[in-house]
Design a protein around this motif. Structure first.
Motif, PDB file in Angstrom:
ATOM      1  N   PHE A  49     -11.028 -18.000  -2.068  1.00 21.86           N
ATOM      2  CA  PHE A  49      -9.594 -17.551  -1.540  1.00 21.86           C
ATOM      3  C   PHE A  49      -8.481 -18.141  -2.337  1.00 21.86           C
ATOM      4  N   VAL A  50      -7.501 -17.386  -2.957  1.00 23.78           N
ATOM      5  CA  VAL A  50      -6.436 -18.072  -3.686  1.00 23.78           C
ATOM      6  C   VAL A  50      -5.171 -17.720  -3.244  1.00 23.78           C
ATOM      7  N   LYS A  51      -4.896 -16.774  -2.250  1.00 18.93           N
ATOM      8  CA  LYS A  51      -3.645 -16.448  -1.582  1.00 18.93           C
ATOM      9  C   LYS A  51      -3.235 -17.340  -0.694  1.00 18.93           C
ATOM     10  N   THR A  52      -2.165 -17.881  -0.807  1.00 15.02           N
ATOM     11  CA  THR A  52      -1.408 -18.752   0.176  1.00 15.02           C
ATOM     12  C   THR A  52      -1.231 -18.230   1.478  1.00 15.02           C
ATOM     13  N   PHE A  53      -0.957 -19.038   2.271  1.00 14.68           N
ATOM     14  CA  PHE A  53      -0.339 -18.300   3.751  1.00 14.68           C
ATOM     15  C   PHE A  53       0.702 -17.533   3.637  1.00 14.68           C
ATOM     16  N   HIS A  54       0.683 -16.205   4.418  1.00 16.06           N
ATOM     17  CA  HIS A  54       1.313 -15.299   3.892  1.00 16.06           C
ATOM     18  C   HIS A  54       1.587 -14.401   5.267  1.00 16.06           C
ATOM     19  N   THR A  55       2.771 -13.388   5.218  1.00 13.77           N
ATOM     20  CA  THR A  55       2.851 -12.376   6.175  1.00 13.77           C
ATOM     21  C   THR A  55       2.972 -11.029   5.289  1.00 13.77           C
ATOM     22  N   HIS A  56       2.835 -10.042   6.180  1.00 11.82           N
ATOM     23  CA  HIS A  56       2.971  -8.631   5.753  1.00 11.82           C
ATOM     24  C   HIS A  56       3.142  -7.750   6.920  1.00 11.82           C
ATOM     25  N   PRO A  57       3.943  -6.591   6.503  1.00  8.93           N
ATOM     26  CA  PRO A  57       4.069  -5.575   7.599  1.00  8.93           C
ATOM     27  C   PRO A  57       2.803  -4.803   8.050  1.00  8.93           C
ATOM     28  N   ILE A 116      11.403  -3.377  11.350  1.00  6.76           N
ATOM     29  CA  ILE A 116      10.466  -2.445  11.004  1.00  6.76           C
ATOM     30  C   ILE A 116      10.122  -1.201  12.245  1.00  6.76           C
ATOM     31  N   SER A 117      10.180  -1.523  13.311  1.00 12.98           N
ATOM     32  CA  SER A 117      10.164  -0.531  14.214  1.00 12.98           C
ATOM     33  C   SER A 117      11.118   0.562  14.031  1.00 12.98           C
ATOM     34  N   LEU A 118      12.299   0.253  13.691  1.00 13.93           N
ATOM     35  CA  LEU A 118      13.664   1.153  13.547  1.00 13.93           C
ATOM     36  C   LEU A 118      13.349   1.918  12.338  1.00 13.93           C
ATOM     37  N   ILE A 119      12.746   1.514  11.363  1.00 14.06           N
ATOM     38  CA  ILE A 119      12.494   2.080   9.960  1.00 14.06           C
ATOM     39  C   ILE A 119      11.334   3.055  10.167  1.00 14.06           C
ATOM     40  N   GLU A 120      10.284   2.651  11.127  1.00 11.87           N
ATOM     41  CA  GLU A 120       9.155   3.683  11.339  1.00 11.87           C
ATOM     42  C   GLU A 120       9.786   4.808  12.164  1.00 11.87           C
ATOM     43  N   GLN A 121      10.895   4.675  13.017  1.00 13.04           N
ATOM     44  CA  GLN A 121      11.312   5.621  13.850  1.00 13.04           C
ATOM     45  C   GLN A 121      12.251   6.607  13.062  1.00 13.04           C
ATOM     46  N   GLN A 122      13.189   5.964  12.281  1.00 13.01           N
ATOM     47  CA  GLN A 122      14.302   6.483  11.557  1.00 13.01           C
ATOM     48  C   GLN A 122      14.273   6.943  10.235  1.00 13.01           C
ATOM     49  N   TYR A 123      13.091   6.571   9.481  1.00 15.88           N
ATOM     50  CA  TYR A 123      13.236   6.508   7.859  1.00 15.88           C
ATOM     51  C   TYR A 123      13.603   7.841   7.453  1.00 15.88           C
ATOM     52  N   ARG A 124      13.638   8.933   8.060  1.00 13.73           N
ATOM     53  CA  ARG A 124      13.872  10.203   7.825  1.00 13.73           C
ATOM     54  C   ARG A 124      15.554  10.220   7.597  1.00 13.73           C
ATOM     55  N   GLU A 125      16.156   9.449   8.122  1.00 20.28           N
ATOM     56  CA  GLU A 125      17.664   9.431   8.414  1.00 20.28           C
ATOM     57  C   GLU A 125      18.212   8.281   7.544  1.00 20.28           C
ATOM     58  N   ASP A 185     -16.545 -14.295  14.797  1.00 24.62           N
ATOM     59  CA  ASP A 185     -15.268 -14.251  14.907  1.00 24.62           C
ATOM     60  C   ASP A 185     -14.633 -13.115  14.530  1.00 24.62           C
ATOM     61  N   ALA A 186     -14.005 -12.165  15.187  1.00 29.49           N
ATOM     62  CA  ALA A 186     -12.801 -11.394  14.697  1.00 29.49           C
ATOM     63  C   ALA A 186     -11.465 -11.654  15.087  1.00 29.49           C
ATOM     64  N   ILE A 187     -10.529 -11.377  14.200  1.00 22.12           N
ATOM     65  CA  ILE A 187      -9.133 -11.429  14.380  1.00 22.12           C
ATOM     66  C   ILE A 187      -8.423 -10.418  14.013  1.00 22.12           C
ATOM     67  N   LEU A 188      -7.627 -10.118  15.081  1.00 21.07           N
ATOM     68  CA  LEU A 188      -6.564  -8.980  14.938  1.00 21.07           C
ATOM     69  C   LEU A 188      -5.205  -9.417  14.776  1.00 21.07           C
ATOM     70  N   MET A 189      -4.482  -9.026  13.703  1.00 19.94           N
ATOM     71  CA  MET A 189      -3.207  -9.495  13.401  1.00 19.94           C
ATOM     72  C   MET A 189      -2.162  -8.648  13.267  1.00 19.94           C
ATOM     73  N   ASN A 190      -0.898  -8.631  13.725  1.00 23.88           N
ATOM     74  CA  ASN A 190       0.128  -7.743  13.430  1.00 23.88           C
ATOM     75  C   ASN A 190       0.685  -7.965  12.100  1.00 23.88           C
ATOM     76  N   GLY A 191       0.350  -8.938  11.455  1.00 24.88           N
ATOM     77  CA  GLY A 191       0.737  -9.261  10.168  1.00 24.88           C
ATOM     78  C   GLY A 191       2.143  -9.937   9.993  1.00 24.88           C
ATOM     79  N   MET A 192       2.864 -10.080  10.974  1.00 27.91           N
ATOM     80  CA  MET A 192       4.046 -10.615  10.864  1.00 27.91           C
ATOM     81  C   MET A 192       4.206 -12.163  11.168  1.00 27.91           C
ATOM     82  N   THR A 193       3.248 -12.523  11.577  1.00 33.07           N
ATOM     83  CA  THR A 193       3.068 -13.913  11.957  1.00 33.07           C
ATOM     84  C   THR A 193       2.453 -14.607  10.809  1.00 33.07           C
TER      85      THR A 193
END
Length: 304
Positions: free
Chosen positions: A21-29, A185-194, A56-64
């Motif tokens: 593993f080479v990636k450092t601690f990270h976040t993503h959307p 992120i939620s606002l972008i998902e809902q309003q990205y067309r605008e 062990d299985a881990i679910l992550m929203n990515g933002m932490t």
């Protein structure tokens, strides 16, 4: 090119990976599912460190902030895939009232310890999904997709008790930075067309745009505007994916761009090829028949 690589299903995908593993601690959307097969590893999520066991299985929203703490002298075998939730919402439009993304939205980050028959069942789903993931035809791609949805529903069942308990007690106070970034992120998902600007987001989040921009980049590794553009381009890929009748002109307007030149330049930047070339490449492999009219999908509000 492998068919699954043409489609925006997974952002990253690894099965039985044992490379260092080479990636450092990270976040993503993107949302992420991580499964630990064997070896020695601790996993950091925010201020928690989990000592992992096989199963062990881990679910992550990515933002932490998250990532493995690996001893390179020991074996480290894992499977992982990250994905944009929007593609799951589109495929799920007519499958039923339950939301397969609810564990990610309610629990945010959650570790599941599987053993015995449940562990064997989950690993069999991973095997079947991987068997058809590197596919060359539409039938096998559909089988990989169905295996992934089966895996999501399996995880949903494993999380039901925890989700009910959280709804009864109420969520704990999360990190303020994460909440604000998730709101954007939620606002972008809902309003990205605008039209979306830092000024409009500033008013919605009640935070100065300079501070908001700083914490967004800190947690996601990209600017708000870059995230907006990447999200729009991903939606464009989905539209090309769903409907042969969409032209490049139709798509760039549908996803919120006001200039064909701007859309084409960013599409090539993020995807690697021009939009018309991408459109022609995916046309012969469209998944059909769909149970829902593709043009109507984009008008249905996101279900949380």
């Amino acid at each position: 090119m492998i068919l699954t690589r043409r489609y925006p299903l997974f952002n990253e995908y690894y099965y039985l990976c044992n490379t260092p593993f080479v990636k450092t601690f990270h976040t993503h959307p993107q949302y992420e599912i991580y499964y630990f097969h064997k070896g020695k590893c601790d996993y950091l999520i925010g201020d928690q460190v989990f000592e992992l066991e096989s199963g062990d299985a881990i679910l992550m929203n990515g933002m932490t902030l998250h990532g493995p703490i690996v001893d390179r002298d020991n074996e480290y075998v894992r499977s992982m895939f990250s994905f944009y939730p929007e593609i799951i919402r589109i495929f799920h439009q007519t499958l039923g009232p339950l939301n397969p993304l609810r564990p990610f939205e309610v629990l945010k980050n959650y570790r599941i310890r599987l053993s015995g028959d449940r562990k064997a069942e989950f690993e069999d789903m991973l095997r079947r999904m991987n068997k058809y993931y590197y596919c060359q035809n539409t039938v096998e791609f559909n089988r990989s997709l169905l295996a992934f949805f089966e895996l999501l529903w399996f995880l949903y069942g494993e999380c039901e008790e925890a989700m009910e308990g959280l709804e009864q007690t109420g969520p704990a106070n999360g990190m303020e930075k994460e909440r604000n970034v998730q709101t954007v992120i939620s606002l972008i998902e809902q309003q990205y067309r605008e039209p979306i600007s830092l000024d409009t987001l500033e008013k919605s989040v009640y935070m100065s745009k300079h501070h908001l921009s700083r914490i967004f980049r800190e947690l996601t590794g990209m600017t708000i505007i870059d995230y907006l553009y990447k999200y729009r381009i991903n939606q464009a890929k989905i539209l090309f994916y769903l409907d042969r009748t969409y032209s490049v002109t139709d798509v760039y307007k549908e996803v919120g761009f006001h200039s064909m030149a701007h859309f084409s330049r960013l599409f090539k930047k993020f995807v690697g090829i021009p939009p018309e070339q991408y459109r022609k490449m995916v046309q012969p492999f469209l998944l059909e028949p769909f149970a829902f009219p593709p043009r109507e999908v984009q008008t249905v509000p996101n279900e949380k």
